[in-house]
Design a protein around this motif. Structure first.
Motif, PDB file in Angstrom:
ATOM      1  N   THR A  11     -23.808  47.546  22.458  1.00 37.51           N
ATOM      2  CA  THR A  11     -22.675  47.189  23.320  1.00 37.51           C
ATOM      3  C   THR A  11     -22.071  48.408  24.011  1.00 37.51           C
ATOM      4  OG1 THR A  11     -21.154  47.328  21.466  1.00 37.51           O
ATOM      5  CG2 THR A  11     -22.047  45.149  21.986  1.00 37.51           C
ATOM      6  N   THR A  60     -20.324  36.503  15.068  1.00 40.60           N
ATOM      7  CA  THR A  60     -19.701  37.691  14.470  1.00 40.60           C
ATOM      8  C   THR A  60     -19.978  37.736  12.966  1.00 40.60           C
ATOM      9  OG1 THR A  60     -17.597  36.540  14.201  1.00 40.60           O
ATOM     10  CG2 THR A  60     -17.860  37.877  16.174  1.00 40.60           C
ATOM     11  N   TYR A  65     -22.851  41.235  26.362  1.00 37.01           N
ATOM     12  CA  TYR A  65     -22.601  41.195  24.924  1.00 37.01           C
ATOM     13  C   TYR A  65     -23.231  39.989  24.246  1.00 37.01           C
ATOM     14  CZ  TYR A  65     -19.080  44.462  26.594  1.00 37.01           C
ATOM     15  OH  TYR A  65     -18.453  45.494  27.215  1.00 37.01           O
ATOM     16  N   ILE A  93     -23.210  47.619  17.691  1.00 39.02           N
ATOM     17  CA  ILE A  93     -22.205  48.474  18.337  1.00 39.02           C
ATOM     18  C   ILE A  93     -22.885  49.401  19.346  1.00 39.02           C
ATOM     19  CG2 ILE A  93     -20.568  50.381  17.946  1.00 39.02           C
ATOM     20  CD1 ILE A  93     -19.841  48.987  15.287  1.00 39.02           C
ATOM     21  N   LYS A 105     -15.235  41.679  13.161  1.00 41.21           N
ATOM     22  CA  LYS A 105     -15.359  40.272  13.574  1.00 41.21           C
ATOM     23  C   LYS A 105     -14.210  39.891  14.505  1.00 41.21           C
ATOM     24  CE  LYS A 105     -16.708  38.890   9.156  1.00 41.21           C
ATOM     25  NZ  LYS A 105     -16.567  37.902   8.089  1.00 41.21           N
ATOM     26  N   TRP A 147     -14.539  41.673  17.934  1.00 37.22           N
ATOM     27  CA  TRP A 147     -15.629  41.196  18.794  1.00 37.22           C
ATOM     28  C   TRP A 147     -15.351  39.817  19.375  1.00 37.22           C
ATOM     29  CZ3 TRP A 147     -20.241  42.801  15.119  1.00 37.22           C
ATOM     30  CH2 TRP A 147     -20.319  44.196  15.115  1.00 37.22           C
ATOM     31  N   PHE A 166     -15.551  40.638  23.146  1.00 38.90           N
ATOM     32  CA  PHE A 166     -16.861  40.225  23.658  1.00 38.90           C
ATOM     33  C   PHE A 166     -16.997  38.717  23.810  1.00 38.90           C
ATOM     34  CE2 PHE A 166     -18.616  44.100  21.142  1.00 38.90           C
ATOM     35  CZ  PHE A 166     -18.080  44.962  22.088  1.00 38.90           C
TER      36      PHE A 166
END
Ligand code: ADP
Ligand code: MG
Length: 478
Positions: free
Chosen positions: A334, A317, A340, A331, A303, A306, A310
Motif C-alpha cells: 500500500t 482486514t 488498496y 503495508i 484493522k 485500514w 482503505f
C-alpha cells in the motif's frame, strides 16, 4: 442450559522466545537430547547463584503493554515451595503474588460483535521439567531441559461465558504473542498451554459457583471441547441433585471427556517468600517508555485504520491481520499502489495460494514486490485481464522477479482495447454460430456470455471483456 450461565477463567502459560533460560545461560531450544541443557543452576545445586534474564522481563512488559496492563515498577521474584520430581530445586521461582503486569484486556471478535476479555494479571515464572510416563513401563523418566525456561502466565478474570469465546480468546492470545515475537505459540510443542477454570450458576446469580480446573490443554480445539464437556457435566450434576466439588481434572482427547486427577484443597500452602538470591528490580519510566515506543502496530489498530483509510471490509482486514508477516507485506504494497482493495484481493487470493502451495513465506517473495505492484496496476488499467494476470503473468513474476508488462508484451498477453481487432474476432465468432445468433435475436439474451467467451478464446484472453460485450451488443442489434 437455559437457566444456567457458564463462567470461565483461563490461565495461559506462554514460553518466552528467549535464547536462554530465565536465570541461567542454558539454551531454551526445543527438541534437544534429554537433559542436554542442564547446568548446575538448572539442577539447583547448592552454592549456585541465579541471574535474571532481562530479555524475559522485556518480553513480559511488551505483552503487558500490548494488552493495556499497568506495569508494576517494583518487582521481585518469590519462591513457591513444593515437591515435584521434575522440580529439582524443590521450589519454583515465580511472581505469582506480585505480577509485573496488572489488569488489561484482550478484545475478541465474536459472531455477536466485539467482546473485551478482562485480564487479572500477567506474571513471570520459570517452567518445571518434564516427567515422561510413557516410555518405560516401570519408571518415570525426567527431562530437565525445560526446567527454568521463562514463562509468562496470563490469567483472565472469570468473565468468559462460552466455550466458543474461550476458543476465540486463546486464538487471539496466540496471535498476539506471535505478533510481538515473544513466544512462538506452538501448542503442540508445549510453548502455549492452557488451564481452564469452569463453573456454572443460575442466570442472574451474582455469586460464583464452585469451579473445576481442567489442566494442561494443549490445543485450542481441545480447550473448547473440554469446556463444552465440563459445562454439560456440571449442569447434569446439579440437575440430578449432586454437588460440585472443587477439582483438578484432565482432558482425555481419545473420547473428548475429562476425568478427575485430584480434589483440590482450597488454601495452597506454598510458603511464598522473596528469593534471597535474586535482587528486587525496579523498572524506570524511561525503560517502560522505550519498550512502548518500540512496540509494533497491533492487529486491532491496523484493522481499524485500514477500514477507514482503505475502505476495506471487516473480513479483509481480519484476514490480512492473521499474521504479522502478511500484514507487513500488505503495508509495503500500500506504500506503492493506491489500488488498496485490489492489493488485498491479490494477497488473499493468488499470493496466499501460491505461498501455501510452495510452502514459502512473505520474506521469500520480497524481490517480487515491486513487480506485483506493477501487475496490479496493469490489471486496474485494463491492460491485462485478471484471469490472464493471475494464471500466467503472476506465476512468471513470482518464479523469477521480472517486469510483468515486459513479460506480457513478449508473450502477447496485453489486453487489446482496439475495436478493430475485437470486431474482427466478433465477426468470426458470429459467422461460425449462425443458429445461436438467430436464437439471440429471438430473445435469448443470455447467449451474449457465450459469444464473449468465444471472442475471449480467439483472442487468447487479450480481448477486454467489457469492450467485447459492448461491441457485440451493437453488432447484434443492428
Ligand atoms: P489459582 O491460582 O488457585 O488457580 P486464581 O484465583 O488465581 O486461582 O484463579 C485462577 C483462574 O480461575 C482465574 O482465571 C479466575 O478467573 C478463574 N476462576 C476463579 N474462580 C472461578 C469460578 N468460580 N469459576 C470460573 N473461573 C474461576
Ligand atoms: Mg490455577
Amino acid at each position: 442450559m437455559g437457566k444456567y450461565e457458564a463462567v470461565i477463567g483461563l490461565e495461559i502459560h506462554a514460553q518466552l522466545s528467549t535464547e536462554s533460560k530465565l536465570f541461567c545461560g542454558d539454551a531454551t531450544r526445543f527438541g534437544a537430547a534429554p537433559n542436554a541443557h542442564v547446568s548446575p543452576i538448572t539442577l539447583g545445586h547448592p552454592g549456585t547463584l541465579p541471574k535474571t534474564n532481562t530479555k524475559a522481563i522485556e518480553y513480559a512488559i511488551k505483552m503487558g503493554l500490548a494488552c493495556g496492563c499497568n506495569i508494576a515498577q517494583e518487582n521481585y521474584f518469590a519462591r513457591k515451595n513444593y515437591f515435584y520430581p521434575d522440580l529439582p530445586k524443590g521450589y519454583q521461582i515465580s511472581q505469582h503474588t506480585t505480577p509485573i503486569c496488572v489488569g488489561g484486556n484482550i478484545v475478541i471478535n465474536t459472531a455477536n460483535g466485539e467482546k473485551s476479555i478482562q485480564l487479572n494479571r500477567i506474571h513471570l515464572e520459570e517452567d518445571a521439567g518434564k516427567s515422561i510416563h510413557d516410555i518405560s513401563p516401570i519408571n518415570t523418566l525426567i527431562d530437565l531441559n525445560r526446567a527454568g525456561t521463562p514463562l509468562i502466565e496470563l490469567v483472565t478474570e472469570p468473565c468468559i461465558h462460552s466455550a466458543e469465546d474461550a476458543f476465540l480468546f486463546v486464538t487471539e492470545v496466540r496471535k498476539l504473542v506471535r505478533w510481538l515475537a515473544v513466544c512462538d505459540g506452538n501448542m503442540e510443542e508445549g510453548s502455549l498451554r492452557c488451564d481452564a477454570n469452569i463453573s456454572i450458576r443460575l442466570k442472574g446469580d451474582p455469586v460464583l459457583g464452585t469451579r473445576v480446573e481442567v489442566k494442561n490443554l494443549n490445543s485450542i480445539r481441545n480447550i473448547k471441547k473440554a469446556i463444552e464437556f465440563e459445562i454439560e457435566r456440571l449442569i447434569q450434576l446439579i440437575e440430578t441433585g449432586g454437588t460440585i466439588i472443587q477439582q483438578t481434572r484432565s482432558f482425555d482427547a481419545s473420547n473428548d471427556t475429562t476425568f478427575s486427577i485430584r480434589d483440590k484443597e482450597d488454601a495452597n500452602d506454598y510458603r511464598y517468600f522473596p528469593d534471597p538470591d535474586l535482587a528486587p528490580f525496579h523498572l524506570t519510566d524511561e525503560y517502560i517508555a522505550s519498550i512502548k515506543a518500540a512496540l509494533p502496530s497491533l492487529p486491532n489498530e491496523l484493522k481499524a485504520a485500514w477500514k477507514v483509510a482503505f475502505g476495506l471490509s471487516a473480513y479483509d482486514t481480519e484476514q490480512l491481520c492473521e499474521h504479522k508477516g502478511e500484514a507487513d507485506f500488505f503495508i509495503k504494497l500500500t506504500q506503492q499502489t493506491k489500488h488498496y482493495k485490489a492489493a488485498a484481493n491479490w494477497m488473499l487470493g493468488p499470493i496466499r495460494a501460491y505461498l501455501n502451495e510452495k510452502a514459502l513465506g512473505y520474506s521469500d517473495i520480497e524481490g517480487s514486490l515491486p513487480y506485483l505492484v506493477e501487475l496490479f496496476n496493469l490489471v486496474e488499467a485494463g491492460q491485462l485481464n485478471f484471469s490472464v494476470a493471475s494464471n500466467k503473468v503472476f506465476k512468471a513474476v513470482m518464479e523469477q522477479p521480472q517486469s510483468p508488462s515486459e513479460y506480457a508484451k513478449a508473450n502477447n498477453l496485453i489486453q487489446t482495447q482496439s475495436s478493430e481487432s475485437i470486431a474482427n474476432w466478433i465477426d468470426e465468432v458470429l459467422s461460425a454460430n449462425p443458429e445461436k445468433v438467430a436464437e439471440y435475436k429471438k430473445g435469448k439474451r443470455g447467449l451474449i456470455g457465450l459469444f464473449v467467451g468465444e471472442v475471449k478464446k480467439k483472442s487468447k484472453g487479450t480481448a477486454d471483456p467489457q469492450k467485447t460485450t459492448q461491441l457485440l451488443e451493437q453488432k447484434l442489434s443492428s
